[in-house]
Scaffold this motif. Sequence first.
Motif, short mmCIF file in Angstrom:
data_model
loop_
_atom_site.label_atom_id
_atom_site.label_comp_id
_atom_site.label_asym_id
_atom_site.label_seq_id
_atom_site.Cartn_x
_atom_site.Cartn_y
_atom_site.Cartn_z
N ASP A 128 49.10 7.23 -16.85
CA ASP A 128 48.92 8.64 -15.96
C ASP A 128 48.02 9.39 -16.30
O ASP A 128 47.25 9.97 -15.81
N SER A 129 48.18 9.78 -17.71
CA SER A 129 47.37 10.96 -18.34
C SER A 129 45.88 10.23 -18.37
O SER A 129 45.18 11.13 -18.36
N ALA A 174 44.07 10.25 -15.27
CA ALA A 174 44.10 11.86 -14.76
C ALA A 174 42.38 12.04 -15.55
O ALA A 174 41.60 12.91 -14.99
N TRP A 175 42.44 11.84 -16.85
CA TRP A 175 41.31 11.83 -17.58
C TRP A 175 40.16 11.55 -17.17
O TRP A 175 38.97 12.14 -17.12
N ARG A 227 39.32 10.54 -14.10
CA ARG A 227 38.79 11.00 -12.85
C ARG A 227 38.36 12.44 -13.11
O ARG A 227 37.39 12.82 -12.37
N GLU A 228 38.94 13.27 -13.99
CA GLU A 228 38.64 14.73 -14.15
C GLU A 228 37.35 14.93 -15.01
O GLU A 228 36.38 15.54 -14.88
#
Length: 272
Positions: free
Chosen positions: A255-256, A259-260, A262-263
């Motif tokens: 998950d982390s 998220a990385w 994507r961001e």
Amino acid sequence: MADIVSLADGVGRLVRDGDTVALEGFTHLIPHAAGQEIIRQRRRNLTLVRMTPDIVYDQLIGAGCARKLIFSWGGNPGVGSLHRFRDAVQHGWPVPLEIEEHSHAGMANRYVAGASGLPFAVLRGYSGTDLPEHTDTIKPITCPFTGERLAAVPAINPDVSIIHAQRADRAGNVQLWGLVGVQKEAVLAAKRSLVTVEEVVDELAPVPGGMVLPTWAVTCVAEVPHGAHPSYAQGYYDRDNAYYEYWDSVGRNRDSFEAWVREKVLDMEGSR
């Protein structure tokens, strides 16, 4: 003569799905920005080659770009494991990853053979190890002059080699200095090459111990300031040790990591 292009154009032109791609640089001048651009352009089914896959390859593997890794050591230097690499090998996430493991000496000799136009390299470095039992690309060979039993490894000829350097001139001649690994050999062994540089200048001033890759040996050059971060570029910036520690927490779970991506990668499309 090398073309001066943007990073996005260089990756778009040179890196294709299914290619064998080498991103080289040892501790210093690691082409992180180019690796993230490969993720951004969603390349798939790559065979990744690197002597020391660290977090740049953890990112590519976790993003689903790789189907195979040819390497001689893997880890987050000074911190620990590469969690995305481990997840791909152990659990096939996001896609299964085939591995081909060599020694550092074996990998370096394979690049030299590729750069020299030879089909294979010969070395003593595998004596006493069990790597030949697990790696099909290590074969015994007998010296025709002495009868000594040695090991042969095939040349590496990537479809694309990507490196980072300090600077290039406007004709596409590339200059790098400091701690270098097999960057020269990786470029000379490849069918196509992309060099990201800190800056493009009018003239390359001599640097003690510096190396120049001539424009005829390079396909494309892209000016990418801080393109090696979080590794360092001698004469420009230091290694960002905190980032390597930060990466351990990012890469530790899916998950982390997603998220990385994507961001910090996908949402940055067009920024270079």
